[in-house]
Write a protein that holds these residues in place. Structure first.
Motif, PDB file in Angstrom:
ATOM      1  N   GLY A 166      21.072   6.443  -5.099  1.00  0.00           N
ATOM      2  CA  GLY A 166      21.036   6.790  -3.677  1.00  0.00           C
ATOM      3  C   GLY A 166      22.358   7.248  -3.096  1.00  0.00           C
ATOM      4  N   VAL A 167      23.246   7.773  -3.932  1.00  0.00           N
ATOM      5  CA  VAL A 167      24.541   8.226  -3.392  1.00  0.00           C
ATOM      6  C   VAL A 167      24.315   9.285  -2.301  1.00  0.00           C
ATOM      7  CG1 VAL A 167      25.021  10.132  -5.045  1.00  0.00           C
ATOM      8  CG2 VAL A 167      26.904   8.815  -4.061  1.00  0.00           C
ATOM      9  N   GLY A 168      25.086   9.191  -1.226  1.00  0.00           N
ATOM     10  CA  GLY A 168      24.873  10.096  -0.102  1.00  0.00           C
ATOM     11  C   GLY A 168      25.498  11.462  -0.284  1.00  0.00           C
ATOM     12  N   THR A 169      26.594  11.524  -1.051  1.00  0.00           N
ATOM     13  CA  THR A 169      27.306  12.800  -1.181  1.00  0.00           C
ATOM     14  C   THR A 169      27.822  12.990  -2.611  1.00  0.00           C
ATOM     15  OG1 THR A 169      29.542  12.017  -0.598  1.00  0.00           O
ATOM     16  CG2 THR A 169      28.088  12.559   1.222  1.00  0.00           C
ATOM     17  N   VAL A 170      28.047  14.237  -2.963  1.00  0.00           N
ATOM     18  CA  VAL A 170      28.582  14.607  -4.275  1.00  0.00           C
ATOM     19  C   VAL A 170      29.684  15.636  -4.033  1.00  0.00           C
ATOM     20  CG1 VAL A 170      28.047  15.804  -6.453  1.00  0.00           C
ATOM     21  CG2 VAL A 170      26.411  14.172  -5.508  1.00  0.00           C
ATOM     22  N   MET A 171      30.811  15.491  -4.721  1.00  0.00           N
ATOM     23  CA  MET A 171      31.916  16.447  -4.540  1.00  0.00           C
ATOM     24  C   MET A 171      31.986  17.412  -5.720  1.00  0.00           C
ATOM     25  SD  MET A 171      36.025  15.731  -4.085  1.00  0.00           S
ATOM     26  CE  MET A 171      35.861  14.713  -2.628  1.00  0.00           C
TER      27      MET A 171
ATOM     28  N   GLY B  89      21.151  14.829  -0.473  1.00  0.00           N
ATOM     29  CA  GLY B  89      22.376  14.530   0.271  1.00  0.00           C
ATOM     30  C   GLY B  89      23.279  15.746   0.378  1.00  0.00           C
ATOM     31  N   VAL B  90      24.545  15.483   0.605  1.00  0.00           N
ATOM     32  CA  VAL B  90      25.525  16.527   0.925  1.00  0.00           C
ATOM     33  C   VAL B  90      26.399  16.835  -0.288  1.00  0.00           C
ATOM     34  CG1 VAL B  90      27.595  16.999   2.305  1.00  0.00           C
ATOM     35  CG2 VAL B  90      25.615  15.881   3.359  1.00  0.00           C
ATOM     36  N   VAL B  91      26.574  18.102  -0.589  1.00  0.00           N
ATOM     37  CA  VAL B  91      27.587  18.509  -1.566  1.00  0.00           C
ATOM     38  C   VAL B  91      28.820  18.944  -0.789  1.00  0.00           C
ATOM     39  CG1 VAL B  91      28.241  20.182  -3.340  1.00  0.00           C
ATOM     40  CG2 VAL B  91      25.927  19.224  -3.311  1.00  0.00           C
ATOM     41  N   VAL B  92      29.933  18.267  -1.026  1.00  0.00           N
ATOM     42  CA  VAL B  92      31.169  18.600  -0.325  1.00  0.00           C
ATOM     43  C   VAL B  92      32.112  19.307  -1.300  1.00  0.00           C
ATOM     44  CG1 VAL B  92      32.218  16.318  -0.794  1.00  0.00           C
ATOM     45  CG2 VAL B  92      33.041  17.671   1.144  1.00  0.00           C
ATOM     46  N   ALA B  93      32.825  20.287  -0.786  1.00  0.00           N
ATOM     47  CA  ALA B  93      33.859  20.943  -1.596  1.00  0.00           C
ATOM     48  C   ALA B  93      34.999  19.967  -1.812  1.00  0.00           C
ATOM     49  CB  ALA B  93      34.391  22.161  -0.850  1.00  0.00           C
ATOM     50  N   ASP B  94      35.767  20.153  -2.853  1.00  0.00           N
ATOM     51  CA  ASP B  94      37.032  19.437  -2.937  1.00  0.00           C
ATOM     52  C   ASP B  94      38.054  20.224  -2.099  1.00  0.00           C
ATOM     53  OD1 ASP B  94      39.037  17.661  -3.540  1.00  0.00           O
ATOM     54  OD2 ASP B  94      38.701  17.679  -5.704  1.00  0.00           O
ATOM     55  N   TRP B  95      39.212  19.630  -1.938  1.00  0.00           N
ATOM     56  CA  TRP B  95      40.256  20.164  -1.036  1.00  0.00           C
ATOM     57  C   TRP B  95      40.534  21.651  -1.323  1.00  0.00           C
ATOM     58  CZ3 TRP B  95      43.414  17.500   2.644  1.00  0.00           C
ATOM     59  CH2 TRP B  95      44.520  18.220   3.091  1.00  0.00           C
ATOM     60  N   ASN B  96      40.168  22.497  -0.381  1.00  0.00           N
ATOM     61  CA  ASN B  96      40.367  23.948  -0.509  1.00  0.00           C
ATOM     62  C   ASN B  96      39.655  24.541  -1.726  1.00  0.00           C
ATOM     63  OD1 ASN B  96      41.429  26.414   0.438  1.00  0.00           O
ATOM     64  ND2 ASN B  96      43.070  26.339  -1.086  1.00  0.00           N
ATOM     65  N   GLY B  97      38.677  23.802  -2.254  1.00  0.00           N
ATOM     66  CA  GLY B  97      37.978  24.276  -3.460  1.00  0.00           C
ATOM     67  C   GLY B  97      37.288  25.608  -3.238  1.00  0.00           C
ATOM     68  N   ILE B  98      36.810  25.851  -1.993  1.00  0.00           N
ATOM     69  CA  ILE B  98      36.165  27.148  -1.726  1.00  0.00           C
ATOM     70  C   ILE B  98      37.234  28.242  -1.685  1.00  0.00           C
ATOM     71  CG2 ILE B  98      34.780  28.471  -0.083  1.00  0.00           C
ATOM     72  CD1 ILE B  98      33.340  25.867   0.646  1.00  0.00           C
ATOM     73  N   GLY B  99      38.346  27.954  -1.029  1.00  0.00           N
ATOM     74  CA  GLY B  99      39.445  28.924  -0.995  1.00  0.00           C
ATOM     75  C   GLY B  99      39.947  29.253  -2.398  1.00  0.00           C
TER      76      GLY B  99
ATOM     77  N   ILE C 208      28.296  28.929  -0.374  1.00  0.00           N
ATOM     78  CA  ILE C 208      27.068  28.496   0.326  1.00  0.00           C
ATOM     79  C   ILE C 208      25.849  28.857  -0.515  1.00  0.00           C
ATOM     80  CG2 ILE C 208      26.729  30.576   1.776  1.00  0.00           C
ATOM     81  CD1 ILE C 208      26.251  27.063   3.152  1.00  0.00           C
ATOM     82  N   GLU C 209      25.919  29.988  -1.198  1.00  0.00           N
ATOM     83  CA  GLU C 209      24.793  30.354  -2.064  1.00  0.00           C
ATOM     84  C   GLU C 209      24.664  29.389  -3.238  1.00  0.00           C
ATOM     85  OE1 GLU C 209      25.464  34.462  -3.000  1.00  0.00           O
ATOM     86  OE2 GLU C 209      24.423  35.152  -1.177  1.00  0.00           O
ATOM     87  N   ALA C 210      25.798  28.956  -3.764  1.00  0.00           N
ATOM     88  CA  ALA C 210      25.766  28.039  -4.906  1.00  0.00           C
ATOM     89  C   ALA C 210      25.293  26.653  -4.497  1.00  0.00           C
ATOM     90  CB  ALA C 210      27.155  27.943  -5.535  1.00  0.00           C
ATOM     91  N   GLY C 211      25.437  26.302  -3.195  1.00  0.00           N
ATOM     92  CA  GLY C 211      24.956  24.994  -2.763  1.00  0.00           C
ATOM     93  C   GLY C 211      26.037  24.037  -2.307  1.00  0.00           C
ATOM     94  N   VAL C 212      27.248  24.544  -2.020  1.00  0.00           N
ATOM     95  CA  VAL C 212      28.288  23.685  -1.439  1.00  0.00           C
ATOM     96  C   VAL C 212      28.014  23.609   0.062  1.00  0.00           C
ATOM     97  CG1 VAL C 212      30.754  23.345  -1.071  1.00  0.00           C
ATOM     98  CG2 VAL C 212      29.953  24.400  -3.198  1.00  0.00           C
ATOM     99  N   ASP C 213      27.742  22.404   0.563  1.00  0.00           N
ATOM    100  CA  ASP C 213      27.322  22.273   1.958  1.00  0.00           C
ATOM    101  C   ASP C 213      28.501  22.175   2.921  1.00  0.00           C
ATOM    102  OD1 ASP C 213      24.516  22.110   1.262  1.00  0.00           O
ATOM    103  OD2 ASP C 213      24.951  20.098   0.501  1.00  0.00           O
ATOM    104  N   VAL C 214      29.516  21.391   2.541  1.00  0.00           N
ATOM    105  CA  VAL C 214      30.619  21.133   3.465  1.00  0.00           C
ATOM    106  C   VAL C 214      31.906  21.698   2.883  1.00  0.00           C
ATOM    107  CG1 VAL C 214      32.065  19.307   4.471  1.00  0.00           C
ATOM    108  CG2 VAL C 214      29.575  19.116   4.548  1.00  0.00           C
TER     109      VAL C 214
END
Ligand code: NOJ
Length: 756
Positions: A240-245, A275-285, A304-310
């Motif tokens: 039940g983890v809420g988020t994944v990085m 749940g939420v997929v979060v980027a790591d620090w500047n991972g999108i950049g 966003i297409e790949a599925g990174v939410d935050v």
């Protein structure tokens, strides 16, 4: 601070604020009320949001979450700390100044404790005990939520086999099964109160960083990913983890922040992660640096297409997502889905409930300082994490009344480094230092043994005093404490000592993120000093404080006892005194193999067989011309108070949907109750793909009274004998499997079962 009088969360036209309604209904109502910029706002996570600087963004609903962090490698540089007041001010601004009044998710890297600091995760893994990991995480979350934090970026679930990578300190080691079990326990612990969400990171492959170089590429195929590296993430999702990085690395050429297949098809598709997929620090950049995106706009589209939410800190979503949607380049539904996940998390954490304890003025948790420290928890976790690698009758220490004991090394008086990497809010001043604690424990021996005081030879300074302290103690003639600053002085003192306890190892700054090393021996100079002490004839006990498994071969030869103590946390000194002097059994086991040298890396107990196995490996002949190729000390090794009987099976057959039941008797040979892990290994002899020569398949942690014999029963579902085959699908084959208990000990025994 803006005030509109009425709290927007309690207005009747806001169905999302009604806790009696189902979660999805509340989320849908909120989504329908939001504009495109507000949707994008939920996906924007800047660091250290500032009340004044960011007031307009907060009022516009343009920030969904924030993390408190000192910078890009926050585990290495402490910031000013976090406080409930500051967090409350932020939440008030988010709620009261914006149209919809949606609170923020407030994140921080609470990794192995918040105020109370437990051993680094790799040390916790050495307990092999889900209960320890669960309780440490639950305590950390309790302290964090008292400060208003709602999101921790832990646990790290990277399966690792290369200690050059500094981040092994944050891992649960080399076994997918152990990482999965302990990772799920950490998730349950962090999320126990319902006020904090955990984050399974780093999805996926980061532990394979080539050459142990942080952030480097991961070369791995999907079969190995599925059989090894994805296993703990699946367990975290099931827990039940809420988020994944997302991980910084690329996997086979595709950076994880743009990995549509692994994020959208596997994690969110096959596994149904909602749940939420979060980027790591500047991972999108960093998609631009990786060379797969032309610019930040392109990176936003790919992610966003790949599925990174935050988007953590890159600003790509805030700057470009709305325009990408309006220009028809990104489907609005992708943005709505990402925002839906964030809002779902906020609803689940109670952040939309009028009486949420995480929000200002609504809980009775008013700052973690009021909670004090849970020293008992930290002490037990630390003592249980210590791995005794050698003990030639030296431990517990029982010096003679005529003995001079020398405690030496940089760690005798050190505090901060004993906390290890990633300690943002733990106070070094609260750490129990090694020398005072061990000196005190040596003093207690008098009472334990009902000895009368011996000849004191007090030199004046106590263990906290000068660089060299001489402490009068009743059971020993003298205890000298030396901080190891001058090797020549240390040797001079050791010459006159009957027993030397050397506290060596690596500073916390040498482990953790961006802490890769090209060598995995002791830091420069330490081995030379140990050689010198051993040559003087003093009995020698070596305690190794470290964030990574080190190549300790020569140390094991030089010393009479060696304890691997990791970075033990707040109660480092007392826990070491418990094990070194007070006779508390150290029952930790290696969660990662100790290498013989850097040239042997990567290495794991779960190597797959080659077409040319090495029958002579056990006798020391391996694949290298210049050295055996096995581990220096293998995974699972460590002292044990238990004698093992032979493993027996309830039946020689197990059906593919059944369970194997195997039992052995263990006998506690010591005069104390012990709690220690018993490990079961699997060999699947014939499969569609190569399977490890042995792989941890189950763990039982047993408590055995002094002198008692108890049965230990493993119930292993045949499912645990399965694997992902050539088509990547999971399968359980018919055929022989071998289960072994006791490896790598001398009293190992095995049973063969037929899966039918
Ligand atoms: C980068 C690290 O890789 C990650 O583990 C951490 O959670 C974030 N920075 C936030 O500090």
């Amino acid at each position: 601070m803006p005030h509109h009088g009425e709290d927007p969360r309690t207005r009747s036209d806001r169905p999302w604020a009604d806790p009696a309604r189902p979660v999805e209904e509340r989320v849908a109502a909120l989504l329908d009320a939001m504009t495109l910029p507000e949707l994008v706002g939920q996906l924007h996570q800047p660091a250290n949001v500032d009340l004044e600087r960011d007031a307009a963004l907060l009022a516009a609903g343009a920030i969904g979450s924030t993390l408190h962090a000192s910078g890009a490698t926050a585990g290495n540089v402490r910031d000013g700390g976090v406080s409930r007041d500051r967090v409350d001010d932020l939440q008030r601004a988010a709620i009261e100044s914006s149209r919809l009044g949606i609170p923020l998710l407030i994140a921080r890297d609470v990794i192995h404790g918040h105020r109370t600091v437990a051993p680094i995760p790799l040390g916790q893994a050495a307990t092999f005990d889900e209960q320890v990991v669960h309780d440490v995480a639950a305590r950390a979350a309790l302290e964090a939520s008292a400060d208003g934090l709602t999101w921790t970026f832990a646990p790290m679930l990277d399966v690792v086999d290369d200690p050059r990578w500094g981040r092994v300190a944050e891992s649960f080691g080399e076994s997918p099964l152990l990482t999965a079990r302990l990772g799920a326990a950490a998730v349950r612990g962090f999320q126990a109160s319902g006020l904090v969400t955990a984050c399974a990171k780093h999805y996926v492959g980061y532990g394979l960083s080539r050459g142990g170089r942080d952030y480097a590429t991961a070369e791995v195929g999907e079969i190995t990913l599925r059989n090894r590296h994805l296993v703990p993430f699946r367990a975290a999702v099931d827990a039940g983890v809420g988020t994944v990085m997302a991980a910084f690395c690329d996997v086979d050429g595709v950076p994880m922040h743009s990995h549509h297949h692994l994020l959208r098809e596997v994690l969110k598709g096959e596994w149904g992660f909602d749940g939420v997929v979060v980027a790591d620090w500047n991972g999108i950049g960093e998609l631009v640096e990786h060379g797969v995106a032309a610019d930040l706009r392109d990176a936003a589209r790919l992610a966003i297409e790949a599925g990174v939410d935050v988007d953590m800190v890159s600003g790509a979503y805030a700057a470009h997502l709305a325009a990408l949607v309006e220009g028809g380049e990104v489907d609005l539904e992708l943005v709505r889905d990402a925002a839906r996940r964030v809002l779902r998390l906020k609803v689940r954490l109670g952040l939309l409930d009028p009486d949420c304890a995480s929000l200002p003025g609504r809980g009775d948790l008013a700052g973690s300082h009021g909670l004090g420290l849970d020293r008992a928890l930290a002490r037990e976790a630390a003592a249980r994490s210590f791995v005794v690698l050698r003990n030639d009758g030296m431990l517990p220490l029982r010096p003679r009344p005529t003995d001079t004991v020398l405690l030496t090394g940089a760690y005798t008086r050190e505090r901060a480094s004993l906390l290890g990497t990633w300690v943002l809010d733990g106070d070094p001043e609260q750490v129990s230092a090694v020398a005072p604690a061990v000196v005190r424990a040596l003093g207690e021996l008098a009472e334990l043994a009902e000895l009368t005081a011996g000849a004191g030879d007090a030199g004046g300074a106590d263990a906290d005093g000068d660089a060299v302290g001489v402490v009068a103690e009743p059971t020993v003639r003298r205890v000298l404490v030396d901080d190891g600053a001058f090797a020549d002085r240390t040797l001079r003192l050791a010459r006159d000592a009957d027993l030397t306890v050397a506290f060596v190892g690596e500073h916390a700054a040498r482990s953790g993120e961006d802490g890769s090393t090209s060598d995995v021996g002791l830091p420069p100079g330490q081995l030379e000093v140990l050689r010198g002490i051993a040559a003087l004839g003093s009995r020698l006990v070596v305690v190794v404080l470290t964030g990574r498994p080190l190549a300790l071969g020569e140390v094991l030869d030089l010393a009479d006892a060696v304890v691997l103590a990791w970075h033990p946390g707040t109660e480092a000194g007392e826990a070491l005194a418990d094990v070194l002097v007070r006779g508390v059994p150290a029952t930790g086991r290696l969660p990662m193999s100790l290498p013989r040298s850097v040239g042997h890396l990567p290495i794991t107990h779960a190597e797959r067989p080659s077409g040319r196995p090495l029958p002579d490996e056990a006798r020391g002949r391996g694949r290298y011309i210049d050295a055996p190729s096995s581990a220096g000390v293998p995974f699972g090794a460590g002292a044990s108070a238990l004698a093992y009987g032979s493993l027996t099976a309830a039946s020689g057959e197990v059906t593919r949907d059944g369970e194997a039941v195997v039992t052995l008797e263990v006998t506690n040979r010591s005069d104390r109750e012990v709690r220690e892990p018993v490990l079961l290994f699997l060999r699947d002899e014939v499969a569609e793909v190569t399977r490890p020569v042995r792989e941890l398949v189950d763990v039982q942690v047993v408590t055995v009274p002094a002198g008692a014999s108890v049965p230990v029963t493993f119930r292993v579902p045949a499912h645990a004998f399965g694997y992902h085959g050539r088509d990547h699908a999971f399968r359980v084959d018919p055929g022989r499997v071998v289960l072994t208990v006791g490896w790598p000990r001398a009293d190992a025994s095995a049973v063969v079962l037929d899966v039918v």
